[in-house]
Design a protein around this motif. Structure first.
Motif, mmCIF file in Angstrom:
data_model
loop_
_atom_site.group_PDB
_atom_site.id
_atom_site.type_symbol
_atom_site.label_atom_id
_atom_site.label_comp_id
_atom_site.label_asym_id
_atom_site.label_seq_id
_atom_site.Cartn_x
_atom_site.Cartn_y
_atom_site.Cartn_z
ATOM 1 N N GLY A 1 -23.440 -29.355 52.562
ATOM 2 C CA GLY A 1 -23.000 -29.381 51.180
ATOM 3 C C GLY A 1 -23.802 -30.300 50.290
ATOM 4 N N ALA A 2 -23.260 -30.540 49.107
ATOM 5 C CA ALA A 2 -23.940 -31.353 48.099
ATOM 6 C C ALA A 2 -23.679 -32.838 48.341
ATOM 7 N N VAL A 3 -24.614 -33.673 47.903
ATOM 8 C CA VAL A 3 -24.468 -35.122 47.993
ATOM 9 C C VAL A 3 -23.684 -35.618 46.783
ATOM 10 N N ASP A 4 -22.691 -36.477 47.019
ATOM 11 C CA ASP A 4 -21.949 -37.052 45.895
ATOM 12 C C ASP A 4 -22.777 -38.169 45.279
ATOM 13 N N PRO A 5 -23.047 -38.119 43.964
ATOM 14 C CA PRO A 5 -23.948 -39.083 43.329
ATOM 15 C C PRO A 5 -23.296 -40.433 43.043
ATOM 16 N N ALA A 6 -22.754 -41.056 44.065
ATOM 17 C CA ALA A 6 -22.150 -42.375 43.890
ATOM 18 C C ALA A 6 -23.254 -43.421 43.707
ATOM 19 N N VAL A 7 -22.941 -44.512 43.025
ATOM 20 C CA VAL A 7 -23.911 -45.580 42.788
ATOM 21 C C VAL A 7 -23.820 -46.621 43.897
ATOM 22 N N ASP A 8 -24.897 -46.778 44.656
ATOM 23 C CA ASP A 8 -25.008 -47.800 45.702
ATOM 24 C C ASP A 8 -23.771 -47.876 46.599
ATOM 25 N N PRO A 9 -23.393 -46.778 47.245
ATOM 26 C CA PRO A 9 -22.248 -46.821 48.168
ATOM 27 C C PRO A 9 -22.648 -47.517 49.474
ATOM 28 N N SER A 10 -22.442 -48.810 49.542
ATOM 29 C CA SER A 10 -22.997 -49.617 50.631
ATOM 30 C C SER A 10 -22.108 -49.705 51.855
ATOM 31 N N TYR A 11 -20.848 -49.258 51.753
ATOM 32 C CA TYR A 11 -19.999 -49.239 52.945
ATOM 33 C C TYR A 11 -18.940 -48.166 52.796
ATOM 34 N N LEU A 12 -18.556 -47.606 53.951
ATOM 35 C CA LEU A 12 -17.580 -46.518 54.005
ATOM 36 C C LEU A 12 -16.476 -46.878 54.985
ATOM 37 N N ALA A 13 -15.284 -46.373 54.751
ATOM 38 C CA ALA A 13 -14.155 -46.620 55.652
ATOM 39 C C ALA A 13 -13.319 -45.356 55.749
ATOM 40 N N LEU A 14 -12.634 -45.207 56.883
ATOM 41 C CA LEU A 14 -11.819 -44.032 57.150
ATOM 42 C C LEU A 14 -10.348 -44.419 57.233
ATOM 43 N N HIS A 15 -9.512 -43.652 56.565
ATOM 44 C CA HIS A 15 -8.059 -43.833 56.638
ATOM 45 C C HIS A 15 -7.577 -43.434 58.036
ATOM 46 N N PRO A 16 -6.468 -44.028 58.515
ATOM 47 C CA PRO A 16 -5.925 -43.617 59.819
ATOM 48 C C PRO A 16 -5.608 -42.125 59.923
ATOM 49 N N ASP A 17 -5.456 -41.442 58.768
ATOM 50 C CA ASP A 17 -5.188 -40.003 58.831
ATOM 51 C C ASP A 17 -6.427 -39.208 59.232
ATOM 52 N N GLY A 18 -7.596 -39.861 59.254
ATOM 53 C CA GLY A 18 -8.825 -39.208 59.657
ATOM 54 C C GLY A 18 -9.372 -38.214 58.656
ATOM 55 N N ARG A 19 -8.774 -38.142 57.475
ATOM 56 C CA ARG A 19 -9.169 -37.148 56.487
ATOM 57 C C ARG A 19 -9.419 -37.741 55.105
ATOM 58 N N THR A 20 -9.281 -39.047 54.967
ATOM 59 C CA THR A 20 -9.535 -39.701 53.688
ATOM 60 C C THR A 20 -10.607 -40.760 53.892
ATOM 61 N N VAL A 21 -11.636 -40.710 53.061
ATOM 62 C CA VAL A 21 -12.787 -41.597 53.177
ATOM 63 C C VAL A 21 -12.875 -42.468 51.925
ATOM 64 N N TYR A 22 -13.220 -43.736 52.117
ATOM 65 C CA TYR A 22 -13.354 -44.673 51.011
ATOM 66 C C TYR A 22 -14.769 -45.235 50.961
ATOM 67 N N ALA A 23 -15.216 -45.539 49.737
ATOM 68 C CA ALA A 23 -16.550 -46.103 49.541
ATOM 69 C C ALA A 23 -16.500 -47.165 48.460
ATOM 70 N N VAL A 24 -17.386 -48.172 48.607
ATOM 71 C CA VAL A 24 -17.537 -49.174 47.554
ATOM 72 C C VAL A 24 -18.874 -48.977 46.858
ATOM 73 N N SER A 25 -18.903 -49.306 45.590
ATOM 74 C CA SER A 25 -20.134 -49.316 44.816
ATOM 75 C C SER A 25 -20.586 -50.758 44.696
ATOM 76 N N GLU A 26 -21.709 -51.084 45.368
ATOM 77 C CA GLU A 26 -22.193 -52.469 45.381
ATOM 78 C C GLU A 26 -22.943 -52.764 44.089
#
Length: 366
Positions: free
Chosen positions: A42-67
């Motif tokens: 698929g397509a890349v999400d154009p987030a700004v400087d996403p330097s870390y990612l985390a996964l919710h315990p549900d295994g279906r929700t992803v989080y990112a920070v913009s550094e």
């Protein structure tokens, strides 16, 4: 067994650390379990400087920070069938500068973010759908360290929840490494009120520069020292309150410790899924230090494995394969892992990605 996906975050801006970012944002890859290769989805999400990612315990929700100077955090819904990511809700301010790490508490109700430049930690509620809410609390660190060019003030570098569902008083435990203070600070998180309660702090040797840590099921905790090329070994309290004490220290490289005139900065530190082996990425030497976890919890040297490119900022497992992302090399390299020794054998470039700095394993549909 479900197929595996790898989500990669890349630096995108001219203000990115080490060098201007050459990436596009957040990208999803489907893993070839036989070869370790990663194929874009698929397509890349154009987030700004996403330097870390985390996964919710549900295994279906992803989080990112913009550094970025004005730190932001946002959420995605992950589709396990095709790997598609869809932004979920609005981005939220982290009330700090240059957020570089985040994690979700085991109950799935709260998200903690470490803001590097401002030396703060923000705590955000998560909605029933996983969307991020406005910060409920922000903790501010104070102080400095002896390495004046890097420790002029506090620098919260990682905020990670202790696995499990609470402490002796029912609160979640959050450990925060502060590179500027040479401390690992323990917070108790009130899961009802959304409050960060500072509980204790352990001081490492001056000039260590704690960056990332990883918890072993035995009660050991391993901390990568960015400023002195080290791994500090801590022991966690058996009462479950998260209190830490120092029990030892080893170099983060297996070979001879880098001399004073050789720049080397450990970055990510990971345990193998079986927890028998410990891995430390070293930028500068551009190797992954491989260690066996001894019976006493101390790391036993195995080898220094070439990381596959310059400035390996992130390492980790996706299924049985081990990966290293070279920030300045623009590649993610796959490695086969020797089950008897933990040693790494390169399987070649798994994917070409501009400025890769974050890697998250996510299972697909079985």
């Amino acid at each position: 067994m479900s197929e595996m996906f790898a989500i990669v975050g890349s630096y995108t801006s001219a203000a990115a650390p080490n060098a201007p970012g050459e990436g596009e944002g957040v990208a999803v890859f489907r893993q070839d379990a036989a070869t370790g290769a990663l194929r874009p989805v698929g397509a890349v999400d154009p987030a700004v400087d996403p330097s870390y990612l985390a996964l919710h315990p549900d295994g279906r929700t992803v989080y990112a920070v913009s550094e970025a100077a004005d730190g932001q955090v946002w959420a995605y819904r992950f589709d396990p069938a095709d790997g598609a990511l869809t932004r979920l809700g609005e981005s939220r301010s982290t009330h700090g500068s240059a957020p570089c790490h985040l994690s979700v508490d085991p109950s799935g109700r709260w998200l903690a973010v470490a803001n590097y430049s401002s030396g703060t930690v923000s705590l955000h509620p998560l909605g029933a759908d996983g969307a991020v809410g406005e910060a409920a609390d922000v903790a501010r660190h104070e102080g400095s360290g002896p390495v004046t060019e890097r420790q002029e003030g506090p620098h919260a570098h990682m905020a990670v929840f202790l696995p499990g569902r609470g402490t002796v008083d029912g609160h979640a435990v959050l450990h925060v490494t502060d590179l500027g203070l040479d401390q690992v600070i323990t917070y108790h998180v009130d899961l009802e009120k959304g409050a960060l309660i500072r509980a204790s702090a352990v001081r490492l040797e001056p000039g260590t520069g704690p960056r990332h840590l990883v918890h072993h099921a035995s009660g050991a905790t391993y901390v990568a020292g960015e400023l002195d090329t080290s791994v500090t070994v801590l022991r966690r309290s058996l009462t479950g309150d998260g209190v830490l004490e120092v029990v030892g220290k080893v170099p983060a490289v297996v070979g001879e410790r880098p001399p004073a005139n050789e720049e080397n900065w450990p970055s990510a530190i990971r345990l193998s899924p079986c927890q028998r082996y410990l891995y430390v990425a070293n930028r500068g030497r551009d190797v992954v230090g491989v260690f066996r976890v001894g019976a006493d919890g101390m790391p036993v040297p195995v080898e220094d494995a070439a990381a596959g490119g310059p400035i390996p900022r992130e390492i980790g497992f996706v299924g049985k394969w081990f990966y290293a992302g070279a920030q300045l090399g623009g590649v993610v390299t796959a490695f086969d892992v020797d089950a008897d020794t933990g040693a790494l054998t390169s399987a070649g470039v798994a994917a070409e990605v501009g400025s890769p700095v974050a890697l998250l394993a996510v299972p697909g549909r079985a």
